[in-house]
Design a protein around this motif. Structure first.
Motif, mmCIF file in Angstrom:
data_model
loop_
_atom_site.group_PDB
_atom_site.id
_atom_site.type_symbol
_atom_site.label_atom_id
_atom_site.label_comp_id
_atom_site.label_asym_id
_atom_site.label_seq_id
_atom_site.Cartn_x
_atom_site.Cartn_y
_atom_site.Cartn_z
ATOM 1 N N ASN A 72 -11.987 47.797 52.482
ATOM 2 C CA ASN A 72 -12.037 46.773 51.098
ATOM 3 C C ASN A 72 -10.968 45.821 51.102
ATOM 4 O O ASN A 72 -10.168 45.606 50.459
ATOM 5 N N LEU A 73 -11.055 45.237 52.252
ATOM 6 C CA LEU A 73 -10.039 43.941 52.607
ATOM 7 C C LEU A 73 -10.560 42.735 52.054
ATOM 8 O O LEU A 73 -11.863 42.416 52.129
ATOM 9 N N ASP A 74 -9.686 41.843 51.511
ATOM 10 C CA ASP A 74 -10.024 40.539 51.342
ATOM 11 C C ASP A 74 -9.940 39.761 52.474
ATOM 12 O O ASP A 74 -8.941 40.096 53.449
ATOM 13 N N TRP A 75 -10.608 38.560 52.554
ATOM 14 C CA TRP A 75 -10.522 37.732 53.726
ATOM 15 C C TRP A 75 -9.266 37.219 54.262
ATOM 16 O O TRP A 75 -8.832 37.095 55.399
ATOM 17 N N GLU A 76 -8.317 37.108 53.178
ATOM 18 C CA GLU A 76 -7.250 36.557 53.261
ATOM 19 C C GLU A 76 -6.308 37.432 54.174
ATOM 20 O O GLU A 76 -5.373 37.188 54.958
ATOM 21 N N THR A 77 -6.671 38.858 54.132
ATOM 22 C CA THR A 77 -5.555 39.719 54.661
ATOM 23 C C THR A 77 -6.190 40.105 56.118
ATOM 24 O O THR A 77 -5.298 41.018 56.602
ATOM 25 N N VAL A 78 -7.345 39.794 56.353
ATOM 26 C CA VAL A 78 -7.960 40.216 57.699
ATOM 27 C C VAL A 78 -7.207 39.851 58.751
ATOM 28 O O VAL A 78 -6.757 40.654 59.707
ATOM 29 N N PRO A 79 -6.405 38.626 58.790
ATOM 30 C CA PRO A 79 -5.806 38.432 59.974
ATOM 31 C C PRO A 79 -4.577 39.063 60.328
ATOM 32 O O PRO A 79 -4.283 39.236 61.357
ATOM 33 N N ARG A 80 -3.946 39.804 59.313
ATOM 34 C CA ARG A 80 -2.776 40.726 59.490
ATOM 35 C C ARG A 80 -3.100 42.092 60.541
ATOM 36 O O ARG A 80 -2.516 42.675 60.862
#
Length: 224
Positions: A72-80
């Protein structure tokens, strides 16, 4: 959750990102392949079916307890959740044919999911306006296509697999472009539209494993 030491010891600098995967059987099969290939992590973006849904658990055959899954990840948080210097690659669904298309609209290539329609119309209207003034605005991310069996694991790699109904999101293409990634093409014979998403994921993950194994063998020979 803790994972078997053997599995963690054999994990590879290879991640899987699932984008708009809504079929439980496909997701479970993909997780099973990710565990078998030695993926270090699986990321599921919002829009995917719940990884712990009973049908996904059945199809996964224990994979949930072999590889870390982040749901359930937002794309904004994927790089983390990506290692430093990771290159993001997307599984190509249209191949070299898409490169030859005159249209630059994402809807003509089948890349954009239904959640992006309002944004898509906005961009395409802007593009049409630019065409009227004689200045074309190329807003679609530019990703080079390469065959899946050419080397793409020289850096930590993440592979994005899109769902069969809605395809890849615009955000996945933007992330691939920003990291220097490419579109990985699995060629099929004429008349075949595409592969099942679970099969495509399995092919790419085990090809990545093959490339990493060969690289490790070459390094070992060089040292000796």
């Amino acid at each position: 959750m803790t994972f078997p030491a053997t599995q963690l010891r054999h994990s590879l600098p290879l991640l899987l990102i699932c984008d708009n995967l809504r079929d439980p059987g496909n997701l479970g099969t993909i997780l099973r392949s990710a565990a078998g290939a030695g993926c270090s992590k699986v990321l599921l973006t919002k829009g995917c079916v719940d990884a712990w849904e009973p049908k996904v658990l059945r199809a996964g055959m224990g994979a949930h307890f072999q590889v870390p899954i982040i749901n359930n990840l937002d794309w904004e948080t994927v790089p983390r959740y990506l290692p430093d210097d990771t290159r993001v690659y997307v599984a190509d669904n249209s191949g070299l044919h898409a490169q030859t298309q005159k249209s630059n609209k994402a809807s003509d290539h089948g890349w954009i999911c239904d959640q992006q329609l309002s944004k898509l119309h906005k961009y395409e209207e802007e593009e049409d306006e630019d065409l009227e003034t004689g200045a074309r605005k190329d807003w679609l991310p530019k990703l080079e296509v390469q065959s899946y069996d050419l080397d793409w694991t020289e850096a930590p790699a993440a592979v994005v697999i899109g769902g069969e109904t809605h395809g890849l999101s615009l955000e996945s293409l933007q992330l691939a472009e920003s990291t220097g990634g490419k579109r990985l093409l699995i060629p099929v014979v004429p008349g075949v539209d595409s592969l099942n998403s679970a099969m495509a994921a399995s092919i790419l993950l085990f090809e990545g494993r093959r490339q990493l194994r060969l690289r490790a063998e070459h390094l070992s020979r060089d040292r000796s």
